[in-house]
Design a protein around this motif. Structure first.
Motif, PDB file in Angstrom:
ATOM      1  N   LEU A 424     -42.272 -44.815  18.565  1.00 14.47           N
ATOM      2  CA  LEU A 424     -41.537 -45.312  19.738  1.00 14.47           C
ATOM      3  C   LEU A 424     -42.129 -44.791  21.049  1.00 14.47           C
ATOM      4  O   LEU A 424     -41.495 -44.821  22.093  1.00 14.47           O
ATOM      5  CB  LEU A 424     -40.060 -44.917  19.632  1.00 14.47           C
ATOM      6  CG  LEU A 424     -39.355 -45.434  18.364  1.00 14.47           C
ATOM      7  CD1 LEU A 424     -37.920 -44.926  18.298  1.00 14.47           C
ATOM      8  CD2 LEU A 424     -39.385 -46.957  18.299  1.00 14.47           C
ATOM      9  N   LEU A 427     -43.143 -48.604  23.970  1.00 10.56           N
ATOM     10  CA  LEU A 427     -42.374 -49.811  23.715  1.00 10.56           C
ATOM     11  C   LEU A 427     -43.185 -50.979  24.276  1.00 10.56           C
ATOM     12  O   LEU A 427     -43.727 -50.893  25.371  1.00 10.56           O
ATOM     13  CB  LEU A 427     -41.005 -49.715  24.382  1.00 10.56           C
ATOM     14  CG  LEU A 427     -40.134 -48.559  23.871  1.00 10.56           C
ATOM     15  CD1 LEU A 427     -38.780 -48.540  24.552  1.00 10.56           C
ATOM     16  CD2 LEU A 427     -39.944 -48.630  22.354  1.00 10.56           C
ATOM     17  N   ARG A 433     -35.624 -49.643  26.415  1.00 12.35           N
ATOM     18  CA  ARG A 433     -34.828 -49.062  25.361  1.00 12.35           C
ATOM     19  C   ARG A 433     -33.436 -49.681  25.266  1.00 12.35           C
ATOM     20  O   ARG A 433     -32.916 -49.914  24.182  1.00 12.35           O
ATOM     21  CB  ARG A 433     -34.717 -47.574  25.638  1.00 12.35           C
ATOM     22  CG  ARG A 433     -34.172 -46.828  24.503  1.00 12.35           C
ATOM     23  CD  ARG A 433     -34.064 -45.389  24.880  1.00 12.35           C
ATOM     24  NE  ARG A 433     -32.980 -44.826  24.156  1.00 12.35           N
ATOM     25  CZ  ARG A 433     -32.602 -43.571  24.263  1.00 12.35           C
ATOM     26  NH1 ARG A 433     -33.235 -42.785  25.107  1.00 12.35           N
ATOM     27  NH2 ARG A 433     -31.603 -43.121  23.558  1.00 12.35           N
ATOM     28  N   GLY A 438     -35.101 -54.619  23.452  1.00 10.71           N
ATOM     29  CA  GLY A 438     -35.314 -53.224  23.054  1.00 10.71           C
ATOM     30  C   GLY A 438     -34.542 -52.888  21.798  1.00 10.71           C
ATOM     31  O   GLY A 438     -35.068 -52.280  20.863  1.00 10.71           O
ATOM     32  N   LEU A 442     -36.067 -51.858  18.137  1.00 10.25           N
ATOM     33  CA  LEU A 442     -35.708 -50.661  17.361  1.00 10.25           C
ATOM     34  C   LEU A 442     -35.250 -51.038  15.955  1.00 10.25           C
ATOM     35  O   LEU A 442     -35.515 -50.349  14.977  1.00 10.25           O
ATOM     36  CB  LEU A 442     -34.606 -49.856  18.060  1.00 10.25           C
ATOM     37  CG  LEU A 442     -34.942 -49.147  19.370  1.00 10.25           C
ATOM     38  CD1 LEU A 442     -33.912 -48.053  19.667  1.00 10.25           C
ATOM     39  CD2 LEU A 442     -36.331 -48.549  19.380  1.00 10.25           C
ATOM     40  N   LEU A 475     -33.685 -41.230  20.998  1.00 10.87           N
ATOM     41  CA  LEU A 475     -34.357 -42.498  20.728  1.00 10.87           C
ATOM     42  C   LEU A 475     -34.645 -42.658  19.233  1.00 10.87           C
ATOM     43  O   LEU A 475     -34.393 -43.704  18.642  1.00 10.87           O
ATOM     44  CB  LEU A 475     -35.657 -42.553  21.544  1.00 10.87           C
ATOM     45  CG  LEU A 475     -36.465 -43.838  21.492  1.00 10.87           C
ATOM     46  CD1 LEU A 475     -35.642 -45.024  21.975  1.00 10.87           C
ATOM     47  CD2 LEU A 475     -37.726 -43.703  22.349  1.00 10.87           C
TER      48      LEU A 475
END
Ligand code: GCB
Ligand code: CA
Length: 899
Positions: A424, A427, A433, A438, A442, A475
């Motif tokens: 990560l 990105l 994020r 985002g 993920l 994160l």
């Protein structure tokens, strides 16, 4: 009598021959290849007729020279290799394979013009059957043209997408030709050897060993076979054996599972006693042996515990070691096995017991050496920085993970299979994020991790899975990456890229508090150090040995103080090539214990002091044996500078040129002395009282007069790095550059101006850009801005003054670098200011009029001017800096007395 004996021998040989002739033959085919780069994208058919082939032997990379020059970038495109093989006619009865230990990164293999196979990924082995392409009906031996097309171009479906290392292209590992009998151990299982050893239980009293795998019968008839497996101890004695009968139909590939009788009182494998058994498995038919394989066997058991760390054979063992990349300066990644082994030796000599083989599987010689030397390992596939949301990428990841596991399965040194590194960190474009894309990204990363984790546990339940993260706690938690794997690895650089050293310890404690059930390893930590740079006020990111020393001393203590930290690996064993990097050593990453040509840095000795069991003592700064500094005062003939001694003994006594400086206690393996250095050679001797260990170092010191007219210490030369607080020792030119200082009467220094500094906190001073036209980037990256004068009150005489400049105001680097963990934008540049222009007057003469970006000082380019000058009438040397537009600058200054 003799004749009879010979005849007898011959007979025995002849009798033995038919069986032996059936055996598998394996030979490297590294010699006599032809290579050509191919920007024109030829086809296999057209390239054969092309000219300009270069003779090479393997291992080979086409980027070895590319990365040695000053210019950024390296060839990422297509290259072709070709070779003519002579294949004996008897091999018509055999199954012939080409086996590649690895080639970066996409390969197409042709034999006699026909495609034998393709492979994606630069770090795992692959093999293809080629019998069907060889023309056995012609002359004996049959000749076969092997042609390999390779590309190291960026491919969105092949990891790594980006990373802080150079993606050297080429056939950079060994290539083999294998000829097996039609009945053989499986040759078509992800380039593994087709057999897999497991040890369902191991204890001090007994071990269960099971061999699984598959046999192939590629002959036209059914075969009645015997599979015999024997475990031999280190002395070659069979300790257990098992025989299994199987009948294979024509063309059948049959899986088998062969448990061996219990092995009593096993000799266990461990770092201190890496005892290896050999497992010899044969397939025979009647008396004829058809195939044979030998696997290493190390009997050990292990577990990770979130509170107490790692246990091997029931005993706690702190895992301590390094990471490793696979390149060596001048050779790129094309290394003979001996250099892979040498690195494992160097880790062993460090006292390490653990190697993180990062960021990709490496040459088989590495795991072999780890098995033999007793180094536990973690191996991973190169999913670095980011993923691509495509089926192609996911599939390639799964294939690589499978290849890695099956190819490395039988190495007792392996305890962890990992699959992501700081995934990560970058990105993709447009993704934040906390925006919808985002969150979707993920989720994709989570899916891939889950797939790879599941696959790994299925393939090999006996090892642990691990995912390696950068220091963005929430994160990775949000993406599920602290949950999916059995172990979490953290790459932590507090006190390097950002923050301060204690932040490291806080981070570890946070993990322990918030993820109390998840064992953790510190998979990376390190600080760049350029062996030439030194400082008495070391600062974060100044690239000095002294800052790196302080960093390692803090980190190792925090790691050892915390039993829940199962292990740690320094980033990195040795300096490695990273072509997109700029900074003090462009194109290199210098966070390491060894230089690129494997000379120890101070930190290497510091770890030895902590890890070696035998009495150890080493004087640090051995590589810094050319020093300089000002005398302590006008009448002094000494300059005091610190020296560190690394030892596992309680105290150290130091003698300098026979003078006893006394005995001092060691603190966490380090003893510090302030050594009075005299002009010329200084012999330093360190002894551990009551112990037979001692060390000696010779340091050459260039003592600088504080009053330049001093007669007891006459002025000879001065090299100053402006805007700098470090010294720079250049062993090659036998010169030391000292930090700038303000002018004081009788001495030397600048008048006016400020230190060049980029906005932000990361760099204490100077720029982080690659300066072209020099290998002294660190000197040109620092600068005094707006100075009015530089003065030296030298005695009358003839001198030579050299001024060094580099315009540091430049557009930001086109390629944003990925390794900047603080996210403040590495290789930054202030927006270029409207061109500057200024003149330098040397003793009143306008020796350098109109210096400026327009003509004389192009941005980020080293420029020097050498000017003869006479000092007359006691006026010394005065350089006047007169601005016309913008501010004056000076990066370096050398003054040498000729007469
Ligand atoms: C990291 C990366 C590694 C880099 C290193 C660095 O976290 O995993 O590939 O080389 O930092 O030196 O920045
Ligand atoms: Ca090799």
């Amino acid at each position: 009598m003799l004749k009879q004996l010979l005849r007898c021998l011959l007979l025995i040989l002849l009798l033995a021959l038919p069986a032996a002739a059936q055996q598998r033959i394996t030979q490297s085919i590294n010699s006599n290849w032809l290579f050509r780069k191919d920007a024109a994208e030829s086809t296999a058919a057209s390239v054969a007729a092309a000219t300009g082939w270069e003779k090479v032997s393997l291992p080979h990379t086409w980027n070895a020279a590319d990365v040695l020059d000053d210019e950024p970038g390296y060839y990422r495109g297509t290259g072709w290799y070709r070779k003519t093989l002579q294949v004996p006619a008897e091999w018509q009865q055999k199954r012939v394979y080409l086996y590649f230990e690895g080639a970066n990164q996409e390969a197409e293999v042709y034999v006699n013009g026909q495609l034998a196979g393709r492979h994606a990924g630069g770090y795992t082995a692959f093999s293809f059957p080629v019998s069907q392409f060889i023309k056995f009906d012609g002359p004996n031996p049959a000749s076969a043209q092997v042609l390999v097309k390779l590309s190291n171009r960026h491919n969105v479906d092949i990891p790594p997408l980006s990373a802080d290392f150079t993606f050297f292209g080429g056939l950079y590992r060994d290539v083999y030709l294998v000829a097996a009998s039609p009945v053989h151990f499986d040759l078509d299982n992800y380039a593994s050897n087709g057999t897999f050893l497991t040890t369902p239980t191991v204890s001090k009293d007994a071990a269960e060993v099971v061999l699984s795998g598959a046999l192939s019968n590629e002959s036209a008839t059914a075969r009645k076979l015997t599979l015999l497996t024997q475990v031999l101890d280190a002395a070659g004695k069979t300790v257990v054996r098992q025989q299994t009968s199987l009948t294979l139909k024509a063309g059948e590939n049959r899986r088998f599972r062969q448990p061996l009788p219990q092995l009593k009182q096993p000799h266990l494998w461990s770092p201190t006693d890496p005892y290896l058994y050999r497992v010899v498995s044969t397939i025979s038919e009647g008396k004829a042996q058809l195939d044979e394989l030998v696997n290493p066997l190390g009997l050990r058991w292990f577990r990770f515990d979130a509170a107490q760390g790692f246990f091997l054979n029931g005993q706690p063992l702190k895992l301590i070691g390094t990471n490793r990349h696979q390149d060596v300066s001048g050779r790129g990644n094309a290394l003979p096995d001996a250099l892979h082994e040498k690195d494992v030796q160097l880790l062993k000599q460090l006292g390490g017991n653990f190697l993180r083989i990062s960021h990709y599987p490496q040459d088989p010689a590495v795991l072999q050496a780890c098995d033999r030397l007793g180094i536990l390992t973690s191996v991973e596939i190169p999913v670095v920085n980011a993923i691509t949301d495509s089926e192609g990428f996911f599939q390639n990841c799964r294939t690589m993970q499978t290849e890695m596991i099956r190819q490395g399965f039988n190495h007792p040194s392996v305890i962890i299979w990992a699959y992501m590194n700081e995934v990560l960190l970058r990105l993709p474009e447009g993704i934040k994020r906390d925006n919808e894309p985002g969150r979707a990204y993920l989720k994709k990363v989570n899916q891939l991790a889950q797939q790879l984790d599941d696959l790994t546990r299925r393939e090999d339940p006996s090892r642990y899975t691990m995912c390696v993260n950068h220091g963005a706690f929430e994160l990775y938690q949000e993406a599920g990456l602290t949950k999916i794997p059995q172990l979490v690895g953290w790459n932590l650089y507090q006190g390097w890229y950002s923050g301060e050293l204690p932040g490291f310890a806080d981070y570890l404690d946070r993990h322990h508090r918030e993820l109390p059930d998840k064992p953790l390893l510190v998979t990376e930590y390190g600080a760049d150090s350029d062996e030439r740079l030194h400082s008495f006020q070391p600062r974060r990111f100044d690239k000095t040995t002294e800052y790196a020393n302080a960093y390692h001393q803090f980190y190792l203590k925090a790691i050892l103080d915390r039993p829940f930290v199962a292990g740690s690996t320094v980033w990195n064993l040795a300096e490695f090539s990273s072509e997109t990097r700029q900074e003090a050593n462009p194109h290199m990453n210098t966070k390491s214990l060894l230089t690129a040509d494997r000379q120890p840095k101070d930190a290497y000795y510091f770890y030895q002091a902590h890890l070696l069991q035998t009495p150890f003592l080493r004087i640090g700064s051995r590589g810094w044996n050319l020093r300089s500094g000002p005398a302590a005062g006008p009448d002094s003939l000494f300059c005091r500078q610190p020296v560190e001694i690394y030892t596992n003994q309680p105290a150290v006594r130091l003698l300098v040129n026979g003078r006893d400086l006394g005995t001092k206690p060691a603190e966490f393996g380090v003893v510090r002395f302030n050594v009075p250095f005299g002009n010329g050679w200084n012999r330093i001797r360190a002894q551990a009282p009551g112990q037979a260990v001692e060390d000696q170092a010779d340091v050459e010191f260039q003592l600088l007069p504080t009053q330049l007219t001093s007669t007891q210490l006459p002025f000879t030369e001065l090299n100053v790095s402006l805007g700098d607080q470090r010294t720079f020792s250049d062993a090659q030119l036998h010169q030391v550059w000292v930090p700038e200082q303000a002018y004081a009467p009788g001495g030397w220094g600048y008048v006016g101006g400020t230190v060049y500094k980029l906005p932000g906190e990361r760099l204490p001073y100077g720029s982080d850009r690659d300066i072209l036209g020099t290998s002294y980037d660190a000197l040109y990256e620092t600068q005094r801005v707006g100075l009015r004068q530089f003065r030296l009150d030298v005695p009358d005489g003839e001198y030579e003054v050299t001024l060094h400049f580099a315009e540091l105001e430049a557009a930001p680097a086109a390629e944003q670098l990925v390794y900047n963990l603080a996210g403040t934008g590495a290789a930054s540049g202030a927006a270029p200011k409207a061109g500057r222009s200024f003149s330098v007057l040397v003793n009143g003469v306008a020796a350098l009029p109109n210096l400026g970006a327009a003509a004389t000082l192009p941005p980020l380019q080293a420029v020097s001017f050498k000017i003869p000058v006479s000092a007359r009438n006691g006026r010394g040397i005065i350089l006047d800096f007169q601005p016309q537009t913008g501010e004056t600058i000076l990066n370096g200054l050398q003054v040498k007395r000729l007469y």
